[in-house]
Design an enzyme around this catalytic site. Structure first.
Site, mmCIF file in Angstrom:
data_model
loop_
_atom_site.group_PDB
_atom_site.id
_atom_site.type_symbol
_atom_site.label_atom_id
_atom_site.label_comp_id
_atom_site.label_asym_id
_atom_site.label_seq_id
_atom_site.Cartn_x
_atom_site.Cartn_y
_atom_site.Cartn_z
ATOM 1 N N CYS A 53 -9.038 2.761 -5.148
ATOM 2 C CA CYS A 53 -8.416 2.128 -6.326
ATOM 3 C C CYS A 53 -9.493 1.342 -7.097
ATOM 4 C CB CYS A 53 -7.289 1.211 -5.890
ATOM 5 S SG CYS A 53 -6.159 1.988 -4.696
ATOM 6 N N CYS B 136 4.981 -12.987 0.996
ATOM 7 C CA CYS B 136 4.576 -11.581 0.861
ATOM 8 C C CYS B 136 3.287 -11.335 1.646
ATOM 9 C CB CYS B 136 4.302 -11.242 -0.600
ATOM 10 S SG CYS B 136 5.641 -11.698 -1.697
ATOM 11 N N CYS C 49 -9.769 -2.531 -7.225
ATOM 12 C CA CYS C 49 -9.512 -3.337 -6.027
ATOM 13 C C CYS C 49 -10.766 -3.812 -5.308
ATOM 14 C CB CYS C 49 -8.637 -2.563 -5.052
ATOM 15 S SG CYS C 49 -8.123 -3.611 -3.663
ATOM 16 N N CYS D 78 9.938 -3.687 -4.679
ATOM 17 C CA CYS D 78 9.092 -4.468 -5.598
ATOM 18 C C CYS D 78 8.042 -3.490 -6.110
ATOM 19 C CB CYS D 78 8.446 -5.630 -4.851
ATOM 20 S SG CYS D 78 7.222 -6.523 -5.828
ATOM 21 N N ARG E 107 7.873 -10.212 -12.505
ATOM 22 C CA ARG E 107 6.893 -11.212 -12.064
ATOM 23 C C ARG E 107 5.657 -11.228 -12.944
ATOM 24 N NH1 ARG E 107 6.131 -10.015 -6.821
ATOM 25 N NH2 ARG E 107 8.014 -11.180 -6.389
ATOM 26 N N CYS F 282 -10.812 -1.098 2.999
ATOM 27 C CA CYS F 282 -9.755 -0.104 2.774
ATOM 28 C C CYS F 282 -10.352 1.258 2.401
ATOM 29 C CB CYS F 282 -8.827 -0.581 1.657
ATOM 30 S SG CYS F 282 -7.439 0.536 1.400
ATOM 31 N N CYS G 24 8.460 -10.132 2.364
ATOM 32 C CA CYS G 24 7.980 -8.989 1.588
ATOM 33 C C CYS G 24 6.705 -8.496 2.255
ATOM 34 C CB CYS G 24 7.698 -9.417 0.148
ATOM 35 S SG CYS G 24 7.009 -8.089 -0.859
HETATM 36 N N1 SAM Z 1 -3.032 -1.495 0.220
HETATM 37 C C1 SAM Z 1 -1.711 -1.591 -0.222
HETATM 38 C C2 SAM Z 1 -1.435 -0.773 -1.478
HETATM 39 O O1 SAM Z 1 -2.330 -0.593 -2.284
HETATM 40 O O2 SAM Z 1 -0.289 -0.344 -1.643
HETATM 41 C C3 SAM Z 1 -1.226 -3.011 -0.445
HETATM 42 C C4 SAM Z 1 -2.145 -4.058 -1.051
HETATM 43 S S1 SAM Z 1 -2.686 -3.760 -2.720
HETATM 44 C C5 SAM Z 1 -3.973 -4.946 -2.899
HETATM 45 C C6 SAM Z 1 -1.318 -4.308 -3.705
HETATM 46 C C7 SAM Z 1 -1.445 -4.234 -5.198
HETATM 47 O O3 SAM Z 1 -2.296 -5.261 -5.686
HETATM 48 C C8 SAM Z 1 -2.026 -2.994 -5.825
HETATM 49 O O4 SAM Z 1 -1.107 -1.942 -5.901
HETATM 50 C C9 SAM Z 1 -2.389 -3.462 -7.206
HETATM 51 O O5 SAM Z 1 -1.318 -3.246 -8.098
HETATM 52 C C10 SAM Z 1 -2.643 -4.968 -7.015
HETATM 53 N N2 SAM Z 1 -4.041 -5.311 -7.277
HETATM 54 C C11 SAM Z 1 -5.088 -5.046 -6.465
HETATM 55 N N3 SAM Z 1 -6.248 -5.457 -7.021
HETATM 56 C C12 SAM Z 1 -5.925 -6.018 -8.209
HETATM 57 C C13 SAM Z 1 -6.690 -6.596 -9.264
HETATM 58 N N4 SAM Z 1 -8.009 -6.689 -9.198
HETATM 59 N N5 SAM Z 1 -6.030 -7.048 -10.349
HETATM 60 C C14 SAM Z 1 -4.681 -6.953 -10.431
HETATM 61 N N6 SAM Z 1 -3.920 -6.401 -9.476
HETATM 62 C C15 SAM Z 1 -4.518 -5.925 -8.384
HETATM 63 FE FE1 SF4 Z 2 -6.636 -0.292 -0.560
HETATM 64 FE FE2 SF4 Z 2 -6.855 -2.013 -2.551
HETATM 65 FE FE3 SF4 Z 2 -6.007 0.449 -3.033
HETATM 66 FE FE4 SF4 Z 2 -4.420 -1.269 -1.655
HETATM 67 S S1 SF4 Z 2 -5.073 -1.465 -3.781
HETATM 68 S S2 SF4 Z 2 -4.854 0.884 -1.178
HETATM 69 S S3 SF4 Z 2 -5.994 -2.462 -0.560
HETATM 70 S S4 SF4 Z 2 -8.046 -0.126 -2.286
#
Ligand code: SAM
Ligand code: SF4
Ligand code: DTB
Length: 329
Positions: free
Chosen positions: A70, A110, A73, A201, A273, A66, A141
């Site tokens: 973040c 989802c 992530c 959500c 949730r 990606c 979802c």
């Molecule tokens: N890429 C898209 C986005 O960020 O909107 C969708 C997938 S993203 C992985 C969805 C959500 O997963 C993120 O907004 C975050 O809140 C959650 N998430 C990702 N990594 C995580 C982690 N290590 N621990 C807890 N929540 C996590």
């Molecule tokens: Fe990309 Fe992870 Fe951020 Fe979603 S949460 S935008 S998958 S880096």
């Protein structure tokens, strides 16, 4: 209705408010724990059957690589984690996973993609998945990143029930966690989803090293959206090796329970949730979360890329706690 008959704003069955101030939300966090739990339970029971839990199953339909940064992530290309980038899954493989989730007891499926935002061609592929999953009798979802208004309308047209897009933290702390898109970008996607008539959500992550004031700011922002999200995922950070947050200290589980309770009180009709982080959480902490008003979980041994409790363990926990699956709303 006369003023005397109007429900007191603090009454458990008071209608949802959208004008929560930080002071009010902070005061809830600061309540003595027994008082906070009593209030959360009272609100929960005024709106939901306390023994019912909504069951969702997650699938990563497009994993890793990606472009966003973040800091939590494992799927960001900016960090060296054990997650490898993969292509979008084929339709038949997604439907096979959805069928298995349904047969195991999930009512919602989802689909998550590690995109900043979907290209229109990719969106069409996801639309076919939404139609296929819906035809299996599951609620649908998706979480695909930022959407335009037209993309949200397209997803609605194929029957998408929920779109997940998290605010993640307070506006101030967000900037320390993500630099590649703004809080305002997120609010705009949420507005597009809401305007298209898709259920929202939206929640966040705690345990990222934020202060209580950031947790206050996150809940106050969620609870003062023009309409409360129908579903509010509260994630405990899953600390993944290679991400910048891997070494953050663990958040006190009682503070996590407080966050759930304050979400329940401020967003009384939303399904809250108990989201990521259960793999490393004691069953006693999870029980407290349910008592604080959490009424949904992700079910199945994997979240997107990280582990979640085995189904048999969760089924046994639900049995011990006399919890049963909620019918689709
Ligand atoms: N890429 C898209 C986005 O960020 O909107 C969708 C997938 S993203 C992985 C969805 C959500 O997963 C993120 O907004 C975050 O809140 C959650 N998430 C990702 N990594 C995580 C982690 N290590 N621990 C807890 N929540 C996590
Ligand atoms: Fe990309 Fe992870 Fe951020 Fe979603 S949460 S935008 S998958 S880096
Ligand atoms: C949400 O709030 N939590 C889920 C879902 N929405 C998409 C994702 C949790 C991801 C945890 C880290 C992983 O498994 O990659």
């Amino acid at each position: 209705m006369s003023i005397a008959e109007a429900p007191h704003p603090a009454a458990p069955d008071a209608p949802p408010r959208h004008d929560w101030t930080r002071e009010e939300v902070r005061a809830l966090f600061d309540l003595p724990f027994p008082e906070l739990m009593f209030r959360a339970q009272s609100v929960h029971r005024a709106h939901f059957a306390p023994g019912e839990v909504q069951i969702s199953t997650l699938l990563s339909i497009k994993t890793g690589g990606c472009p966003e940064d973040c800091a939590y992530c494992p799927q960001s290309a900016a960090y060296d984690t054990s997650v490898r980038a993969d292509k979008l899954m084929p339709l038949d493989a997604v439907l096979a996973e959805a069928r298995a989730a349904r047969d195991a007891g999930a009512s919602r499926f989802c689909m998550g993609a590690a995109w900043r935002s979907p290209k229109d061609r990719e969106l069409e592929q996801v639309c076919a998945m939404v139609e296929g999953v819906k035809a299996l009798g599951l609620e649908t979802c998706a979480t695909l990143g930022m959407l335009t208004a037209a993309q949200a309308r397209r997803l609605k047209a194929v029957g998408l029930d929920y779109y997940n897009h998290n605010l993640d933290s307070s506006p101030e702390y967000y900037e320390k966690i993500i630099t590649t898109r703004t809080y305002q970008d997120r609010l705009e996607t949420l507005a597009h989803v809401r305007a298209a008539g898709i259920h929202v959500c939206c929640g966040g992550i705690v345990g990222m090293g934020e202060t209580r004031e950031d947790r206050v700011g996150m809940i106050a922002t969620l609870a003062s959206l023009p309409a409360h999200p129908e579903s509010v995922p509260i994630n405990m950070l899953v600390r993944v090796a290679g991400t910048p947050l891997a070494e953050k200290p663990r958040l006190d589980p009682i503070e996590f329970v407080r966050t759930i309770a304050v979400a329940r009180i401020t967003m009384p009709r939303s399904v809250v949730r108990l989201s990521a982080g259960r793999e490393d959480m004691s069953e006693e902490t999870q029980a407290l979360c349910f008592l604080a008003g959490a009424n949904s979980i992700f079910y199945g041994p994997k979240l997107l890329t990280t582990p979640n409790p085995e189904r048999s363990r969760d089924a046994a926990l639900m049995d011990r706690l006399d919890l049963s699956p909620m019918a689709p709303i």
